[in-house]
Design an enzyme around this catalytic site. Structure first.
Site, PDB file in Angstrom:
ATOM      1  N   THR A 148      49.371   8.120   7.401  1.00  0.00           N
ATOM      2  CA  THR A 148      48.538   7.689   8.659  1.00  0.00           C
ATOM      3  C   THR A 148      49.606   6.544   9.520  1.00  0.00           C
ATOM      4  OG1 THR A 148      47.861   5.587   7.294  1.00  0.00           O
ATOM      5  CG2 THR A 148      46.440   7.803   7.327  1.00  0.00           C
ATOM      6  N   ILE A 193      48.941   3.331  10.992  1.00  0.00           N
ATOM      7  CA  ILE A 193      48.805   1.843  10.950  1.00  0.00           C
ATOM      8  C   ILE A 193      49.251   1.231   9.391  1.00  0.00           C
ATOM      9  CG2 ILE A 193      47.553  -0.211  10.744  1.00  0.00           C
ATOM     10  CD1 ILE A 193      45.500   1.407  12.806  1.00  0.00           C
ATOM     11  N   CYS A 194      48.924   2.162   8.385  1.00  0.00           N
ATOM     12  CA  CYS A 194      49.155   1.713   7.168  1.00  0.00           C
ATOM     13  C   CYS A 194      50.505   1.423   6.774  1.00  0.00           C
ATOM     14  CB  CYS A 194      48.628   2.671   6.205  1.00  0.00           C
ATOM     15  SG  CYS A 194      46.570   3.060   6.416  1.00  0.00           S
ATOM     16  N   PRO A 195      51.383   2.366   7.070  1.00  0.00           N
ATOM     17  CA  PRO A 195      53.011   1.978   6.843  1.00  0.00           C
ATOM     18  C   PRO A 195      53.440   0.586   7.188  1.00  0.00           C
ATOM     19  CG  PRO A 195      52.993   3.600   8.129  1.00  0.00           C
ATOM     20  CD  PRO A 195      51.465   3.423   7.780  1.00  0.00           C
ATOM     21  N   ILE A 236      52.200  -2.170   4.874  1.00  0.00           N
ATOM     22  CA  ILE A 236      52.937  -1.836   3.378  1.00  0.00           C
ATOM     23  C   ILE A 236      54.140  -2.428   3.721  1.00  0.00           C
ATOM     24  CG2 ILE A 236      53.725  -0.240   1.974  1.00  0.00           C
ATOM     25  CD1 ILE A 236      51.387   1.422   2.641  1.00  0.00           C
TER      26      ILE A 236
END
Length: 183
Positions: A48, A50-52, A55
């Site tokens: 996806t 936004i997720c990285p 992270i």
């Protein structure tokens, strides 16, 4: 979501911990971190947008968390194989050093982590103290990334074991009961 003041449920999860052949996965238990602060964050899905960013920001600040005797654990409802494939394909994720957990059905239920409409993990953050008690819990809409600096700020405040005002930052005075009553 779990409320602050509740005991964090035990969990065991298989995590993607490395890209090195034969060392990609490890079983992780919450009990592995007894006596430490745990920052547990979840994100909706691998592969996806936004997720990285989250992270990578958690990983970039791993040293700051470690200086506070805290470990960072991330994860989603995707399994460890999906985490590995994503890390192998995403340049920024190749470099991360903290575990990405598979938040399986029992884990997700115990922490109330599923977003009802989408059925994916919430964009949630928990801070768990060394005694295994949830001290902070938050969740953002799936479309809005969290602020990792705010997680650090809250961890700092919790670790003072004092009264901390709005926008308090490490190094600032905490409130005394006398000051708090006047406010």
């Amino acid at each position: 979501m779990l409320s602050p003041g509740t005991k964090a449920p035990a969990f065991t999860s298989t995590a993607c911990v490395s890209l090195e052949k034969g060392k990609e996965f490890k079983k992780i238990n919450l009990s592995d971190y007894k006596g430490k602060w745990v920052v547990l964050y979840t994100y909706p899905k691998d592969f996806t947008f936004i997720c990285p960013t989250e992270i990578v920001d958690f990983d970039n600040k791993a040293k700051a968390f470690a200086e506070r005797d805290a470990v960072v654990l991330g994860g989603s409802t995707d399994n460890e194989f999906s985490h590995l494939a994503w890390r192998q394909q995403h340049a920024d994720l190749k470099k991360i050093n903290h575990p990405l957990l598979h938040v399986g059905p029992e884990f997700a239920a115990a922490y109330s982590l599923l977003q009802p409409a989408e059925g994916v993990a919430l964009r949630a953050t928990y801070i768990i103290d060394p005694d295994g008690v949830v001290r902070y819990a938050s969740a953002n809409d799936l479309s809005v990334g969290r602020n990792v600096d705010e997680v650090l700020r809250v961890l700092d405040a919790l670790q003072t074991d004092e009264l901390c005002a709005c926008n308090w930052k490490k190094g600032e005075e905490t409130l005394t009961a006398k000051l708090a009553k006047a406010s």
